[in-house]
Design a protein around this motif. Structure first.
Motif, PDB file in Angstrom:
ATOM      1  N   ARG A 147      17.409 -25.947   5.803  1.00  0.00           N
ATOM      2  CA  ARG A 147      17.189 -25.019   4.685  1.00  0.00           C
ATOM      3  C   ARG A 147      17.938 -25.484   3.442  1.00  0.00           C
ATOM      4  NH1 ARG A 147      18.013 -19.447   8.189  1.00  0.00           N
ATOM      5  NH2 ARG A 147      15.823 -19.150   8.813  1.00  0.00           N
ATOM      6  N   VAL A 151      16.160 -26.940  -0.244  1.00  0.00           N
ATOM      7  CA  VAL A 151      16.450 -26.450  -1.600  1.00  0.00           C
ATOM      8  C   VAL A 151      16.974 -27.593  -2.480  1.00  0.00           C
ATOM      9  CG1 VAL A 151      17.922 -24.919  -2.961  1.00  0.00           C
ATOM     10  CG2 VAL A 151      16.890 -24.098  -0.841  1.00  0.00           C
ATOM     11  N   ALA A 154      14.092 -29.924  -3.314  1.00  0.00           N
ATOM     12  CA  ALA A 154      13.131 -29.264  -4.210  1.00  0.00           C
ATOM     13  C   ALA A 154      13.645 -29.285  -5.640  1.00  0.00           C
ATOM     14  CB  ALA A 154      12.889 -27.836  -3.748  1.00  0.00           C
ATOM     15  N   ASP A 155      14.938 -29.043  -5.795  1.00  0.00           N
ATOM     16  CA  ASP A 155      15.540 -29.111  -7.134  1.00  0.00           C
ATOM     17  C   ASP A 155      15.458 -30.531  -7.687  1.00  0.00           C
ATOM     18  OD1 ASP A 155      16.143 -26.441  -7.043  1.00  0.00           O
ATOM     19  OD2 ASP A 155      18.228 -26.721  -6.425  1.00  0.00           O
ATOM     20  N   ASP A 179       8.601 -23.137   5.263  1.00  0.00           N
ATOM     21  CA  ASP A 179       8.894 -21.708   5.097  1.00  0.00           C
ATOM     22  C   ASP A 179       9.966 -21.468   4.043  1.00  0.00           C
ATOM     23  OD1 ASP A 179       7.058 -21.231   7.073  1.00  0.00           O
ATOM     24  OD2 ASP A 179       8.529 -20.858   8.661  1.00  0.00           O
ATOM     25  N   THR A 180      10.970 -22.340   4.002  1.00  0.00           N
ATOM     26  CA  THR A 180      12.059 -22.193   3.034  1.00  0.00           C
ATOM     27  C   THR A 180      11.559 -22.319   1.599  1.00  0.00           C
ATOM     28  OG1 THR A 180      13.675 -23.074   4.611  1.00  0.00           O
ATOM     29  CG2 THR A 180      14.297 -23.101   2.293  1.00  0.00           C
ATOM     30  N   LEU A 181      10.635 -23.256   1.377  1.00  0.00           N
ATOM     31  CA  LEU A 181      10.164 -23.526   0.014  1.00  0.00           C
ATOM     32  C   LEU A 181       8.882 -22.767  -0.346  1.00  0.00           C
ATOM     33  CD1 LEU A 181      10.893 -27.358  -0.256  1.00  0.00           C
ATOM     34  CD2 LEU A 181      12.305 -25.417  -0.965  1.00  0.00           C
ATOM     35  N   SER A 182       8.371 -21.987   0.593  1.00  0.00           N
ATOM     36  CA  SER A 182       7.186 -21.185   0.295  1.00  0.00           C
ATOM     37  C   SER A 182       7.529 -20.142  -0.772  1.00  0.00           C
ATOM     38  CB  SER A 182       6.703 -20.483   1.573  1.00  0.00           C
ATOM     39  OG  SER A 182       5.609 -19.650   1.283  1.00  0.00           O
ATOM     40  N   TYR A 184       9.140 -20.749  -3.424  1.00  0.00           N
ATOM     41  CA  TYR A 184      10.437 -21.073  -4.034  1.00  0.00           C
ATOM     42  C   TYR A 184      10.304 -21.352  -5.531  1.00  0.00           C
ATOM     43  CZ  TYR A 184      14.820 -23.564  -4.911  1.00  0.00           C
ATOM     44  OH  TYR A 184      16.032 -23.976  -5.422  1.00  0.00           O
ATOM     45  N   SER A 185       9.221 -22.076  -5.882  1.00  0.00           N
ATOM     46  CA  SER A 185       9.001 -22.426  -7.287  1.00  0.00           C
ATOM     47  C   SER A 185       7.530 -22.737  -7.506  1.00  0.00           C
ATOM     48  CB  SER A 185       9.860 -23.639  -7.668  1.00  0.00           C
ATOM     49  OG  SER A 185       9.484 -24.154  -8.933  1.00  0.00           O
TER      50      SER A 185
END
Length: 208
Positions: A147, A151, A154-155, A179-182, A184-185
């Motif tokens: 997780r 993040v 993704a950043d 699931d974590t980035l669903s 997210y942005s």
């Protein structure tokens, strides 16, 4: 697995005799009638006994647990294996002095054991059951690590405006990142690509 051929004056008597010898209940076995038997003339002459084959049903969880224990033993490692059953999943927990060897680099050994146990578990089951093999809470720790990694990457993808390809990993771990980035942005999406052992996840930057 216990199995025997039993006889009796009737099929029911043969079955009861076989169950007693095996020390099992009727729900624990599969029964095949070989001969139904004949009473014979006046109940005496020409009498033929009933013959049945009784085979113990294979317990998928018990079979998978024993398989896992044998694999670990063949690795030269002493470890306790416990199995906790859920409606559609079985958790196999490993405890011992050398669990680090059972986990392996980034859980690779643990994932390999899980794949093998999954095959054995479902080979003897009439429905699909998910197998999870864990050691010393590794799965929860790995999930949290993934997780945080999701993040962070993704950043990075947003800042550099480029796609980031992750190393190959099991579908369960890819799902954690999905699931974590669903949601997210709006700039980020994830998808899997590649085949078999090379299948990996991509954190993709969406051009606005």
């Amino acid at each position: 697995m216990k199995e025997l051929t039993a006889t009796g004056r009737t099929v029911d008597e043969a079955v009861q005799s076989g169950l007693k010898q095996l020390e099992l209940q009727a729900d624990d076995v599969e029964i095949a009638v070989i001969e139904e038997g004949k009473k014979g003339f006046l109940g005496i002459f020409g009498h033929q006994p009933a013959v049945v084959n009784i085979r113990e049903k294979i317990d998928p969880v018990k079979e998978a647990k024993q398989y896992l224990e044998n694999v670990i033993l063949n690795m030269g490692i002493q470890a306790e294996v416990t199995a906790e059953e859920e409606p559609k999943k079985v958790m196999f927990q490993l405890k011992g002095n050398k669990t680090a060897l059972l986990i392996g680099k980034r859980g690779q050994t643990l994932n390999a054991l899980e794949t093998l146990v999954q095959l054995v578990l479902n080979r003897h089951s009439d429905r699909y059951i998910q197998a999870v093999v864990d050691a010393e809470g590794y799965r929860a720790k790995r999930k949290e690590t993934l997780r945080q990694l999701a993040v962070k990457l993704a950043d990075q993808a947003s800042r550099q405006k480029k796609d980031i390809h992750l190393e190959p990993m099991p579908s369960s771990e890819r799902k954690v990142i999905h699931d974590t980035l669903s949601g997210y942005s709006d700039e980020i999406e994830t998808y899997s690509t590649g085949e078999d052992h090379n299948r990996h996840l991509v954190i993709s930057y969406k051009k606005q």
